[in-house]
Design a protein around this motif. Structure first.
Motif, PDB file in Angstrom:
ATOM      1  N   MET A 128      16.198  49.166  40.998  1.00 46.89           N
ATOM      2  CA  MET A 128      15.326  48.837  42.284  1.00 46.89           C
ATOM      3  C   MET A 128      13.961  48.521  40.935  1.00 46.89           C
ATOM      4  N   LYS A 129      13.726  46.896  42.113  1.00 48.11           N
ATOM      5  CA  LYS A 129      12.590  46.354  41.991  1.00 48.11           C
ATOM      6  C   LYS A 129      11.617  46.959  41.985  1.00 48.11           C
ATOM      7  N   ALA A 130      10.399  46.406  41.594  1.00 45.64           N
ATOM      8  CA  ALA A 130       8.865  46.557  41.952  1.00 45.64           C
ATOM      9  C   ALA A 130       8.386  45.385  42.277  1.00 45.64           C
ATOM     10  N   LEU A 131       7.737  45.908  43.278  1.00 45.34           N
ATOM     11  CA  LEU A 131       6.629  43.867  44.295  1.00 45.34           C
ATOM     12  C   LEU A 131       6.227  44.215  44.856  1.00 45.34           C
ATOM     13  N   VAL A 132       4.953  43.669  44.508  1.00 45.15           N
ATOM     14  CA  VAL A 132       3.898  43.553  45.165  1.00 45.15           C
ATOM     15  C   VAL A 132       3.317  42.702  46.584  1.00 45.15           C
ATOM     16  N   VAL A 133       2.968  43.059  47.689  1.00 42.89           N
ATOM     17  CA  VAL A 133       3.247  42.480  48.276  1.00 42.89           C
ATOM     18  C   VAL A 133       1.938  42.486  49.241  1.00 42.89           C
ATOM     19  N   SER A 134       1.132  41.239  49.420  1.00 42.71           N
ATOM     20  CA  SER A 134      -0.539  41.608  49.272  1.00 42.71           C
ATOM     21  C   SER A 134      -0.110  41.552  51.346  1.00 42.71           C
ATOM     22  N   GLY A 135      -1.363  41.318  52.261  1.00 46.57           N
ATOM     23  CA  GLY A 135      -1.478  41.058  52.840  1.00 46.57           C
ATOM     24  C   GLY A 135      -0.549  42.355  53.907  1.00 46.57           C
ATOM     25  N   ALA A 136       0.397  43.753  53.311  1.00 47.52           N
ATOM     26  CA  ALA A 136       1.127  44.491  53.498  1.00 47.52           C
ATOM     27  C   ALA A 136       1.075  45.836  54.616  1.00 47.52           C
ATOM     28  N   THR A 137      -0.192  45.314  55.510  1.00 44.96           N
ATOM     29  CA  THR A 137      -0.431  46.274  55.968  1.00 44.96           C
ATOM     30  C   THR A 137      -0.633  45.951  58.335  1.00 44.96           C
ATOM     31  N   ASP A 138       0.279  44.268  58.112  1.00 41.16           N
ATOM     32  CA  ASP A 138       0.037  43.613  59.136  1.00 41.16           C
ATOM     33  C   ASP A 138       1.266  42.739  58.991  1.00 41.16           C
ATOM     34  N   GLY A 139       1.845  41.883  60.311  1.00 39.66           N
ATOM     35  CA  GLY A 139       2.618  40.413  59.918  1.00 39.66           C
ATOM     36  C   GLY A 139       3.879  40.587  59.511  1.00 39.66           C
ATOM     37  N   ILE A 140       4.085  38.820  59.219  1.00 39.19           N
ATOM     38  CA  ILE A 140       5.215  38.973  57.882  1.00 39.19           C
ATOM     39  C   ILE A 140       5.207  40.186  56.337  1.00 39.19           C
ATOM     40  N   GLY A 141       3.683  40.406  56.171  1.00 40.69           N
ATOM     41  CA  GLY A 141       3.430  41.684  55.068  1.00 40.69           C
ATOM     42  C   GLY A 141       3.895  42.432  55.479  1.00 40.69           C
ATOM     43  N   LYS A 142       4.154  43.370  56.111  1.00 38.19           N
ATOM     44  CA  LYS A 142       4.301  44.602  56.831  1.00 38.19           C
ATOM     45  C   LYS A 142       5.139  44.589  56.599  1.00 38.19           C
ATOM     46  N   ALA A 143       6.015  43.395  57.635  1.00 38.38           N
ATOM     47  CA  ALA A 143       7.636  43.430  57.297  1.00 38.38           C
ATOM     48  C   ALA A 143       8.620  43.421  56.250  1.00 38.38           C
ATOM     49  N   VAL A 144       7.767  42.586  55.271  1.00 43.29           N
ATOM     50  CA  VAL A 144       8.813  42.179  54.200  1.00 43.29           C
ATOM     51  C   VAL A 144       8.644  43.419  53.742  1.00 43.29           C
ATOM     52  N   ALA A 145       7.512  44.504  53.469  1.00 41.57           N
ATOM     53  CA  ALA A 145       7.357  45.450  52.796  1.00 41.57           C
ATOM     54  C   ALA A 145       8.666  46.825  53.502  1.00 41.57           C
ATOM     55  N   LEU A 146       8.379  46.910  54.481  1.00 44.32           N
ATOM     56  CA  LEU A 146       9.063  47.952  55.190  1.00 44.32           C
ATOM     57  C   LEU A 146      10.634  47.498  54.590  1.00 44.32           C
ATOM     58  N   ALA A 147      10.911  46.166  55.106  1.00 45.03           N
ATOM     59  CA  ALA A 147      12.706  45.738  54.481  1.00 45.03           C
ATOM     60  C   ALA A 147      12.878  45.978  52.940  1.00 45.03           C
ATOM     61  N   LEU A 148      11.804  45.844  52.037  1.00 48.49           N
ATOM     62  CA  LEU A 148      12.123  46.130  51.015  1.00 48.49           C
ATOM     63  C   LEU A 148      12.254  47.898  50.484  1.00 48.49           C
ATOM     64  N   LEU A 149      11.331  48.728  50.872  1.00 47.37           N
ATOM     65  CA  LEU A 149      11.552  49.594  50.786  1.00 47.37           C
ATOM     66  C   LEU A 149      12.801  50.635  51.372  1.00 47.37           C
ATOM     67  N   ARG A 150      13.241  49.531  53.010  1.00 43.23           N
ATOM     68  CA  ARG A 150      14.750  50.056  53.286  1.00 43.23           C
ATOM     69  C   ARG A 150      16.307  49.625  52.378  1.00 43.23           C
ATOM     70  N   ARG A 151      15.169  48.777  51.319  1.00 44.78           N
ATOM     71  CA  ARG A 151      16.714  47.935  50.117  1.00 44.78           C
ATOM     72  C   ARG A 151      16.337  49.444  48.782  1.00 44.78           C
ATOM     73  N   GLY A 152      15.770  50.168  49.364  1.00 45.08           N
ATOM     74  CA  GLY A 152      15.221  50.688  47.734  1.00 45.08           C
ATOM     75  C   GLY A 152      14.506  50.354  46.871  1.00 45.08           C
ATOM     76  N   HIS A 153      13.401  49.583  47.131  1.00 39.98           N
ATOM     77  CA  HIS A 153      12.575  49.004  45.980  1.00 39.98           C
ATOM     78  C   HIS A 153      10.924  49.914  46.272  1.00 39.98           C
ATOM     79  N   GLU A 154      10.936  49.581  45.543  1.00 38.34           N
ATOM     80  CA  GLU A 154       9.103  50.349  44.840  1.00 38.34           C
ATOM     81  C   GLU A 154       8.708  48.813  45.608  1.00 38.34           C
ATOM     82  N   VAL A 155       7.309  49.367  46.159  1.00 38.97           N
ATOM     83  CA  VAL A 155       5.933  48.559  46.859  1.00 38.97           C
ATOM     84  C   VAL A 155       4.450  48.710  46.466  1.00 38.97           C
ATOM     85  N   VAL A 156       4.047  47.995  45.801  1.00 34.66           N
ATOM     86  CA  VAL A 156       2.309  47.548  45.806  1.00 34.66           C
ATOM     87  C   VAL A 156       2.254  47.208  46.927  1.00 34.66           C
TER      88      VAL A 156
END
Length: 274
Positions: free
Chosen positions: A1-29
């Protein structure tokens, strides 16, 4: 499991990336300004069975003090980071100055990315294959750095501020590679193209019409994030690289000038110190 920080994670591309990372089993800040949108992200993560792997930090990245507080919170809770994805951006037709005295677009689109990149570099270096993905505008043929007026005090235009921000981020990437020449961190400047959920901003009436037309023609966000996810899955071998909608770009010309990158790094340091 990786740990990644995503800025702008509540909208648009950032939100989609954060959710995709979670679906892959990673940890998201997840970094974001809006508490309600943060709660929505947490609820979606819970629906995916990932509530224990998402951590929302409410922060206004247009403010240097809040950005640094978020960085301090990250540093207090994580000893290493596998990735940093920089997505926060907000267009403004009218010039706005923050309480700290910085032009808002300059502070959000550039200064926050400078701080997050450099001040989390050691946590990234602790990971086996770390990468920074700066979602910006490499490969665009317009926009210039107004060296004597970085914060667009003269003749402000939202488009000019946005395009200058893209050029500053190009030089940020070059400067990061210069400042961390012996680092294992790979820095990627990535232009995914427009997606239907992007274009966050406060627009005048003319620009609002143009944005709606752009949004209609833009690709779905699930398609737009594919180049980002590809880089996060398999970081490149080069210290610095750039791509536009999945196509690699040559790091040549004024946009990637090494002397300009050093100049910008020094100027940024002076601004932040002041």
């Amino acid at each position: 499991m990786k740990a990644l920080v995503v800025s702008g994670a509540t909208d648009g591309i950032g939100k989609a990336v954060a959710l995709a990372l979670l679906r892959r089993g990673h940890e998201v800040v997840a970094l974001g300004r809006n508490a309600e949108k943060g709660a929505t992200l947490l609820a979606l993560a819970e629906e995916q069975g990932a509530a224990d792997r998402v951590h929302f930090i409410r922060t206004d990245l247009a403010l240097v003090e809040e950005t640094r507080k978020a960085i301090a919170q990250i540093r207090s809770q994580w000893g290493k980071l596998d990735g940093l994805v920089l997505c926060a951006q907000h267009f403004r037709s009218a010039r706005l100055v923050t309480d700290e005295g910085f032009e808002n677009s300059f502070a959000l689109y550039y200064l926050s990315r400078f701080l997050l990149s450099h001040e989390l570099a050691d946590l990234l270096e602790a990971a086996p294959d770390p990468v920074v993905v700066n979602v910006c505008g490499p490969g665009v043929d317009f926009g210039e750095v107004r060296w004597s007026d970085l914060q667009r005090e003269r003749d402000y235009s939202g488009i000019d501020a946005l395009m200058q921000g893209s050029r500053l981020n190009d030089l940020l990437g070059v400067g990061f590679a210069q400042q961390h020449a012996d680092s294992a961190v790979k820095y990627v400047l990535l232009n995914p193209g427009g997606v239907r959920t992007s274009f966050s901003g406060e627009y005048d009436s003319v620009m609002a019409q143009q944005i709606e037309a752009m949004r209609e023609a833009a690709k779905p966000v699930e398609e737009g994030i594919l180049p980002i996810m590809s880089v996060l899955d398999t970081p490149p071998t080069a210290a610095l690289s750039a791509s536009m909608m999945g196509e690699p770009l040559e790091l040549t010309g004024p946009a990637f000038d090494p002397d300009s990158a050093r100049r910008l790094h020094a100027l940024t340091g002076e601004l932040l110190a002041g």
